[in-house]
Design an enzyme around this catalytic site. Sequence first.
Site, PDB file in Angstrom:
ATOM      1  N   SER A  30       0.797  -1.229  -0.097  1.00  0.00           N
ATOM      2  CA  SER A  30      -0.063  -0.014   0.121  1.00  0.00           C
ATOM      3  C   SER A  30       0.925   1.174   0.172  1.00  0.00           C
ATOM      4  CB  SER A  30      -0.993  -0.160   1.096  1.00  0.00           C
ATOM      5  OG  SER A  30      -0.209  -0.223   2.346  1.00  0.00           O
ATOM      6  N   ASP A 228      -3.319   6.216  11.263  1.00  0.00           N
ATOM      7  CA  ASP A 228      -3.538   4.725  11.344  1.00  0.00           C
ATOM      8  C   ASP A 228      -1.839   4.087  11.818  1.00  0.00           C
ATOM      9  OD1 ASP A 228      -1.830   5.134   8.959  1.00  0.00           O
ATOM     10  OD2 ASP A 228      -3.214   4.173   7.927  1.00  0.00           O
ATOM     11  N   HIS A 231       0.534   4.107   7.290  1.00  0.00           N
ATOM     12  CA  HIS A 231       0.699   4.687   5.875  1.00  0.00           C
ATOM     13  C   HIS A 231       1.432   6.270   6.012  1.00  0.00           C
ATOM     14  CE1 HIS A 231      -2.605   1.955   4.985  1.00  0.00           C
ATOM     15  NE2 HIS A 231      -1.709   1.620   4.412  1.00  0.00           N
TER      16      HIS A 231
END
Length: 256
Positions: A30, A228, A231
């Site tokens: 990601s 979070d 990321h």
Amino acid sequence: MFKLLMLLLMFLSSLAANVSQDIFILAGQSNMAGRGGVEHGKWDGNVPPECRPNPSTLRLSAKLTWEEAHEPLHADIDVGKTCGIGPGMAFVDGLRANGSRIGVVGLVPCAVGGTKISKWARGTQLYSQLVSRAGASVKDGGTIRAILWYQGESDTVTKEDADAYKGNMETLITNLRTDLNIPSLPVIQVALASGEGKFIETVRSSQLAINLPNVKCIDAQGLALQRDNLHLTTMSQVQVGLKLASAFIDSFGNMP
């Protein structure tokens, strides 16, 4: 108006030739696919100057056609997720800002979020897709200059996965060089800034310890994370892209 017309003509000329002279594969999970500016499943649409479109920067779409590159680069590749800013566009900006002789650049997005390195082993769907897209990118000319790799967060969950990371990554690099028929293909990987589990340092140590020819590593540790804690923020993604560019220029910028 005249400037806009000239830019459009340059872009159409690039598309007509259908050739990107310098091609870079973007792979991993990601943080390579790009989550900068994404929160609660929505991207804020903020595109920093380093990530703005340029008629000489193209991307290979999911349909295997070249088009002008724009954020989010992985929107049609990392499907089912919300993509935002990644390091790819800033990487190209860094190449050009550092006096590189780079011309038309082709970016080949291949990253998919939430994927352990085992999901990239030879024979898997992701591996086959990467090799297929890489092959399509040079069908009408151009040269693959490097693979940019940012992955490993999902391998921090269990000690078994973390301990196996170095061997798995070395095998992946060897297999990709063989299957792409580029024995000395440069690979620039990003050492983790975060992870899904507690074995972040184990994976980081593995990444930093890989000692294959033409493999370099830049470090994302210490860059700002989103709330979070997994990321990278938009500006951290820009910094990763610029670090990747510097690493490429310093180590591989004179390669034919």
